[in-house]
Design a protein around this motif. Structure first.
Motif, PDB file in Angstrom:
ATOM      1  N   ASN A 188       0.857  -1.186   0.000  1.00 39.00           N
ATOM      2  CA  ASN A 188       0.000   0.000   0.000  1.00 39.00           C
ATOM      3  C   ASN A 188       0.893   1.236   0.000  1.00 39.00           C
ATOM      4  N   LEU A 213      -5.554  -0.609   0.531  1.00 43.85           N
ATOM      5  CA  LEU A 213      -6.012   0.731   0.939  1.00 43.85           C
ATOM      6  C   LEU A 213      -5.404   1.106   2.291  1.00 43.85           C
ATOM      7  N   ASN A 224      -3.272   5.750   6.740  1.00 41.98           N
ATOM      8  CA  ASN A 224      -3.126   5.121   5.412  1.00 41.98           C
ATOM      9  C   ASN A 224      -2.868   6.135   4.298  1.00 41.98           C
ATOM     10  N   LEU A 226      -4.705   8.247   2.797  1.00 41.33           N
ATOM     11  CA  LEU A 226      -5.732   8.546   1.791  1.00 41.33           C
ATOM     12  C   LEU A 226      -6.200  10.000   1.877  1.00 41.33           C
ATOM     13  N   ILE A 231      -2.320  12.900  -2.304  1.00 41.21           N
ATOM     14  CA  ILE A 231      -3.313  11.959  -2.833  1.00 41.21           C
ATOM     15  C   ILE A 231      -4.584  12.725  -3.247  1.00 41.21           C
ATOM     16  N   PRO A 242      -9.570   9.025  -3.601  1.00 40.92           N
ATOM     17  CA  PRO A 242      -8.273   8.655  -3.013  1.00 40.92           C
ATOM     18  C   PRO A 242      -8.039   7.144  -3.035  1.00 40.92           C
ATOM     19  N   ALA A 243      -9.088   6.370  -2.796  1.00 43.14           N
ATOM     20  CA  ALA A 243      -8.932   4.907  -2.811  1.00 43.14           C
ATOM     21  C   ALA A 243      -8.488   4.440  -4.205  1.00 43.14           C
ATOM     22  N   ALA A 246      -4.841   5.077  -4.654  1.00 40.46           N
ATOM     23  CA  ALA A 246      -4.050   4.072  -3.918  1.00 40.46           C
ATOM     24  C   ALA A 246      -4.015   2.745  -4.679  1.00 40.46           C
TER      25      ALA A 246
END
Ligand code: NDP
Length: 300
Positions: A188, A213, A224, A226, A231, A242-243, A246
């Motif tokens: 990730n 994620l 993480n 995000l 991002i 954002p996911a 990623a």
């Protein structure tokens, strides 16, 4: 949506480059999530004996085959050997138990979940009086012989590993009669695993990216990224979430992400990252955000 690309294993079988993760997808949720995912174009489902959801996942798969949406051959199903079945003679029965739970004749990929063993028995997380997990000294080379037998018996099309580092892989490759085709590891924004991915590629081992994620809301308290401005800015530029940025980052490392969701809108969102490309400068900008912090319980 356009078809999901596949990657070809060293043994010729193919794996879709996106799968549905199901860890912590519990009774009630997971059956619907798997059916939604198949309706939305997923053909790769990731489970494990340890997740205690193989039965519901199998029901969903069989329902979707029965209603004509897919055939068994269209699907790619992965499950994993848990740590307290590592003795050679326990591997085939454990694989058969997973197949019985799933209600399937074979899985596409059977993985050794972790390169270490726990004390045998029905307790999936055996602990001593002090609360420490009870490990056992069964060598993963012994376990691998049982995995190879699963291929010989037609219980799985392919076998692989999970959470193995380069030293463990080197040792395994020296004695394996059937080479592992896949290593499933955490990949990730924080943990890009570039060295291990390169190593696997050199040895014809494909890589599946778990927790792609960074497991939002993880109990380890790891950010993480995000919500990081880098991002968010890329999400705005590409009109993506954002996911999806990623997932694209992980995919551009040559790995197959298996994001988990039980939310239909997110299951769909997580398929929509094949239609744009991050530039090398953008890949570098994301790389710089990585802290190396993992969300998985045991760091390999
Ligand atoms: P993920 O990085 O996939 O994160 C899952 C979490 O993200 C869930 O809480 C989900 O919520 C949420 N989520 C999903 N999609 C989105 C989105 N588009 N936007 C915002 N939030 C989202 O973590 P996992 O640890 O679950 O990893 C994925 C899979 O990898 C596992 O489910 C399992 O199959 C496998 N795995 C394998 C391991 C191994 O040792 N081999 C270890 C860990 C995982 P919700 O469901 O509520 O939508």
């Amino acid at each position: 949506m356009a078809g999901i690309p596949t990657i070809t294993f060293s043994n010729g079988h193919k794996m879709p480059m996106l799968g549905l993760g199901t860890y912590k997808s519990q009774m009630g949720d997971v059956k619907r999530a798997v059916k939604d995912a198949i309706d939305l174009g997923y053909r790769h489902i990731d489970t494990a004996f340890f997740y205690v959801n193989e039965k519901e996942i199998g029901e969903a798969i069989r329902d979707k085959i029965k209603d004509g949406s897919v055939t068994r051959e269209d699907l790619f199903i992965t499950t994993k050997l848990w740590n307290n079945f590592h003795k050679e003679e326990h591997v085939v029965p454990a694989c058969k138990q997973s197949l019985a739970n799933l209600g399937l004749d074979y899985v596409d990929l059977f993985l050794v979940h972790w390169p270490f063993a726990f004390k045998e028995g029905d307790d999936l997380w055996p602990t001593d009086a002090a609360g420490n997990v009870c490990e056992s000294n069964i060598d993963y080379l012994e376990t691998w012989r049982g995995m190879e037998e699963c291929v010989h018996q037609g219980l799985t099309r392919s076998i692989g590993i999970s959470n193995y580092n380069s030293e463990q892989i080197t040792r395994l490759l020296k004695s394996a009669k059937i080479a592992p085709v896949n290593n499933q590891i955490e990949v990730n924004i924080n943990v890009n695993q570039e060295k291990l991915i390169d190593f696997c590629k050199k040895h014809n081992i494909t890589v599946t990216a778990y927790s792609p994620l960074g497991q939002p809301g993880n109990s380890a308290g790891v950010d993480n990224k995000l919500n990081n401005p880098v991002i968010l800015q890329l999400a705005k530029k590409y009109n993506k979430t954002p996911a999806q940025i990623a997932l694209r980052y992980v995919y551009q490392h040559g790995t197959a992400p298996i994001p988990k969701s039980v939310t239909k809108s997110r299951i769909k969102e997580n398929t929509e990252f094949f239609d744009f490309t991050l530039t090398s400068d953008e890949m570098n900008a994301i790389r710089k955000l990585g802290t190396g912090e993992r969300v998985a319980f045991f760091a390999p």
